[in-house]
Structure formats: C-alpha cells, structure tokens
Design a protein around this motif. Sequence first.
Motif, PDB file in Angstrom:
ATOM      1  N   UNK A  35     -22.906   0.363 -13.496  1.00  0.00           N
ATOM      2  CA  UNK A  35     -23.271   0.766 -12.005  1.00  0.00           C
ATOM      3  C   UNK A  35     -22.241  -0.475 -12.022  1.00  0.00           C
ATOM      4  N   UNK A  36     -22.694  -2.038 -12.778  1.00  0.00           N
ATOM      5  CA  UNK A  36     -22.307  -3.066 -11.900  1.00  0.00           C
ATOM      6  C   UNK A  36     -20.551  -3.199 -12.023  1.00  0.00           C
ATOM      7  N   UNK A  37     -20.586  -2.567 -12.696  1.00  0.00           N
ATOM      8  CA  UNK A  37     -18.904  -3.161 -12.817  1.00  0.00           C
ATOM      9  C   UNK A  37     -18.141  -1.958 -11.987  1.00  0.00           C
ATOM     10  N   UNK A  38     -17.979  -1.194 -12.044  1.00  0.00           N
ATOM     11  CA  UNK A  38     -18.136   0.230 -10.511  1.00  0.00           C
ATOM     12  C   UNK A  38     -18.143  -0.313  -9.473  1.00  0.00           C
ATOM     13  N   UNK A  39     -19.516  -0.525  -9.187  1.00  0.00           N
ATOM     14  CA  UNK A  39     -19.784  -1.672  -7.552  1.00  0.00           C
ATOM     15  C   UNK A  39     -18.767  -2.892  -7.814  1.00  0.00           C
ATOM     16  N   UNK A  40     -18.309  -3.546  -8.908  1.00  0.00           N
ATOM     17  CA  UNK A  40     -17.720  -5.063  -8.316  1.00  0.00           C
ATOM     18  C   UNK A  40     -15.962  -4.349  -7.613  1.00  0.00           C
ATOM     19  N   UNK A  41     -15.796  -3.337  -9.079  1.00  0.00           N
ATOM     20  CA  UNK A  41     -14.268  -3.162  -9.486  1.00  0.00           C
ATOM     21  C   UNK A  41     -13.779  -2.732  -7.601  1.00  0.00           C
ATOM     22  N   UNK A  42     -15.106  -1.952  -7.315  1.00  0.00           N
ATOM     23  CA  UNK A  42     -15.022  -1.214  -6.052  1.00  0.00           C
ATOM     24  C   UNK A  42     -14.107  -1.597  -4.885  1.00  0.00           C
ATOM     25  N   UNK A  43     -15.556  -2.828  -4.457  1.00  0.00           N
ATOM     26  CA  UNK A  43     -14.717  -3.796  -3.663  1.00  0.00           C
ATOM     27  C   UNK A  43     -13.716  -4.612  -3.628  1.00  0.00           C
ATOM     28  N   UNK A  44     -13.519  -5.224  -5.315  1.00  0.00           N
ATOM     29  CA  UNK A  44     -12.249  -5.561  -5.390  1.00  0.00           C
ATOM     30  C   UNK A  44     -10.938  -4.654  -4.461  1.00  0.00           C
ATOM     31  N   UNK A  45     -10.945  -3.493  -4.521  1.00  0.00           N
ATOM     32  CA  UNK A  45      -9.991  -2.290  -4.602  1.00  0.00           C
ATOM     33  C   UNK A  45     -10.297  -2.330  -2.905  1.00  0.00           C
ATOM     34  N   UNK A  46     -11.288  -2.423  -2.467  1.00  0.00           N
ATOM     35  CA  UNK A  46     -12.027  -1.704  -1.003  1.00  0.00           C
ATOM     36  C   UNK A  46      -9.999  -2.629  -0.098  1.00  0.00           C
ATOM     37  N   UNK A  47      -9.807  -4.129   0.255  1.00  0.00           N
ATOM     38  CA  UNK A  47      -8.350  -3.722   0.776  1.00  0.00           C
ATOM     39  C   UNK A  47      -7.547  -3.321   0.440  1.00  0.00           C
ATOM     40  N   UNK A  48      -6.688  -4.010  -0.737  1.00  0.00           N
ATOM     41  CA  UNK A  48      -5.852  -3.023  -1.560  1.00  0.00           C
ATOM     42  C   UNK A  48      -5.611  -1.607  -0.747  1.00  0.00           C
ATOM     43  N   UNK A  49      -6.721  -0.867  -0.958  1.00  0.00           N
ATOM     44  CA  UNK A  49      -7.125   0.780  -0.566  1.00  0.00           C
ATOM     45  C   UNK A  49      -6.572   0.627   0.548  1.00  0.00           C
ATOM     46  N   UNK A  50      -6.794   0.039   1.311  1.00  0.00           N
ATOM     47  CA  UNK A  50      -7.060  -0.128   2.939  1.00  0.00           C
ATOM     48  C   UNK A  50      -4.897  -0.442   3.426  1.00  0.00           C
ATOM     49  N   UNK A  51      -4.146  -1.507   2.703  1.00  0.00           N
ATOM     50  CA  UNK A  51      -3.450  -2.276   2.458  1.00  0.00           C
ATOM     51  C   UNK A  51      -1.979  -0.528   1.993  1.00  0.00           C
ATOM     52  N   UNK A  52      -2.398  -0.209   0.876  1.00  0.00           N
ATOM     53  CA  UNK A  52      -1.764   0.775   0.240  1.00  0.00           C
ATOM     54  C   UNK A  52      -1.705   2.053   1.375  1.00  0.00           C
ATOM     55  N   UNK A  53      -2.332   2.197   1.916  1.00  0.00           N
ATOM     56  CA  UNK A  53      -2.937   3.594   2.087  1.00  0.00           C
ATOM     57  C   UNK A  53      -3.276   3.494   4.266  1.00  0.00           C
ATOM     58  N   UNK A  54      -2.862   2.403   4.305  1.00  0.00           N
ATOM     59  CA  UNK A  54      -2.698   1.723   5.879  1.00  0.00           C
ATOM     60  C   UNK A  54      -2.075   3.085   6.916  1.00  0.00           C
TER      61      UNK A  54
END
Length: 416
Positions: free
Chosen positions: A164-183
Amino acid sequence: MPSPSRTLTRALAASLTEVTTRGDGRELIGIEREWPLRPVSSPADRADLPTLQRICDTPLPAAGRPTIEPGGQIELSTQPASSVDRALDALHLDTAELGDRLRRSGLTVHDVAVDVSRHPHRILTAGRYAAMEEYFAAHGEAGTWMMCNTASTQLNISHHPDRPADRWRLAHQLGPVLVAAFANSPGLDSDGTRWESLRQAIWWSIAPTRTRPPCTVRPAAEAWLEYALAADVMLVRGDGDTAHSQLPGFSFEQWMDHGHEAGWPTADDFTYHLTTLFPPIRARGWLELRMIDALPSALLEVATLVTATALTVDAVMDSLLAGLPRTEHLWLDAARSGLAHPTLRQAATLLFDEVEGHLSVTTAVPERRAAVRRFADRFVAAGASPAQSIASDVLRTGFAPRLRPFDLPVPTLQSA
C-alpha cells in the motif's frame, strides 16, 4: 454532534485514520463521473431539484448510484468492480439509461469540467452545503465555483494488498501528470491568466488546509492523521440537518485540545471531518483520485485504463517508481501549462510507454488498447492536452472565477 465532555483522544483519531489507509485484500476499481446539466427550454437556468431527485431515486441497470451535486450537476458512481472492463461497461450502461431519463425530463448533459456560462448558484439546501458555502466564502469565491460549476472524473482504486505504501506514493507522483495529460477545461481566470485545467486551478485556490495533498514522505496513516488534525474545522453539526459554519483558522487539533462553545468533538465528528477534506488523493479504505477533469466517454476510458494499469500492475508500478521524474510539486504547473511543461511531458511519455506494454492485463478489449495508443500519438507525443482541441472562443466568453494567491502555506500541526 459534539459531546459536553472530552471523549476523543489522539490515539482514537489515529486508529480512525489508519483504517482508511489500508484495504481488505481485494483489488477493486470504481469510477465516478460528473456532468453539469441544463434545461433545454432555458439553458441559463439550473435543473429543478425535485426533478433530479425523481431521476436519482430509480435504480439503474448496472446498480450505479446517481447523486446530485450542490450546483445541480449530476454524478454517477459505479459499483466497485473486479476489473477495469467491468467498471467501464457498467458506467456506459448506466450512463445511457441516466441520459435517457434526463432527456425525457427536458435536461441535457454537457461534457465540460468548468461551466463558465452561468454564475455559480447552489440548488441543494441541506445544512451541510449552506455551511460549506459560508466557510468557503471566507476564502474567496473559488469554493462556490468548485461546488456549483465544476465537474470531474474520479477513480477509486483499492489500496495495494501487499504494497500500500508504494501505491500511495506513486499515486501522488502521478497526480500532476494526470492533471496535465487529461486537462480538459481551458479557461481564463479573472486576471486573464490562461489555464489548461481551470478546474484544477479553482480547486487549488480553495482553502489550502483541505485541498492540497498531504505529506508523502511519511507513512500514509501518519501523514493522513497529521493532515486531518491540521485542517480547519469546516462546520459543527447540530441536531438533525443543522450545521454551523466555522470561520477558517480553527483546526481540528485545536477543537480536540481546547473544545468549542458547542462542545468537544466525538469520534463521529472526526469521521465526518474526514469527509470534508478534499485533497487530490483521499484515503477512504481505498484511494480516491480526484484530480482529473470531466472527460467525454472515449477520453474517460483512456484515463481510466492508464491510471489503473499504472497503479495495479506491479511491473508498471516498479518501473514508474524507479524512473518517473519528481513531479509532486508540479500541481499548479500542470493546471497552468498541461503537457507543455517539459518535466510533465517527460513523465507522461514514460507513463504511456510503460502502460502500453501491459494493457492486456487490464483490458481484454482491443479497441480500448488502441484508444490509448491514439491518445499517446495525438496528445502526449505533441506535448498537448485535450484542452488544446477545445475552441479558443471558450476562453473569452462567459464568467471567469477570481482566484486567490497560490503560494499560501499548508499549516502543519502545532505540536509537530
């Protein structure tokens, strides 16, 4: 509602937040989709609340749950599903039925993430929403815009059964990428600043104690507890549906340590407080990813597949954890520039490259895999977002939200 005596301890609060940061061992996914609505006969008006309530009270064929948002938007939440294909199929089935009901009632849906054609106006009258609006008003008008004139795509993904710690950390790393890619909400704020995701800019302009991401350096349970205790109390509930707004500057930690004229917080008050926190990723016994703009169906499928593959296929998760550039600090850049930002474009390229090689794990539908490839070719390779394909006249028409300074610090615990 509050207690006349002190009952809630920090240890109890810690146990209540810890439960939200772990799952039950199952891998499930759910999708939530929002739309602004317009009466066909009077597009400038809001939908009629009794009509929406009748529409939402009848079960949908795939058992999805329609709910009404404060400004009359409608949200459709799928049941948790064991695969992405099942979740998407259920979403499309219920979307079709819900769309038919709305049309028969003289309403039309719009695949937009920010409604700039109408001034924000709340149609829900429950005490919670009145108190929320009053609380947000102390921070400016962005909160009312968020409540009444925005729409998003939300993905709910289980905590990793083993990591769970890895998924939590990766989700936060991906967050801005998803904002940008699907703006998908290009627009101007009242100062004339252009945004690729005006919706995300609106969210970022709301009270920072409850809309910014928590610290991801610490373990999830510890970080979420600190975030919750440091966040301002939005409202204090009374009897029945009554709720009294609280001015900003009174954290839950202060309430727990010093009380309030209404009494001391209970475990139920703390659990309710957690539902008033709106970070981009929220722990609720699963991960709520709340940062993606509302999207048309075809793009929603791509966003769902890319996100789910990145977070649920261990080989992809490992590659991204090892190779993604640091992006956790780029939320505002993602909203403003989308994939024109070089670091976010680099991260999105890596994300799509890694995901494409493993899509057969998350979908058995060839057309869905092909759609991801087409999106990568059309947008990611060009350093563009869907916002780029929306007519530029959208930027110069309608209302523009007034946003507040973005450099406001996120408070931490007084005892930290």
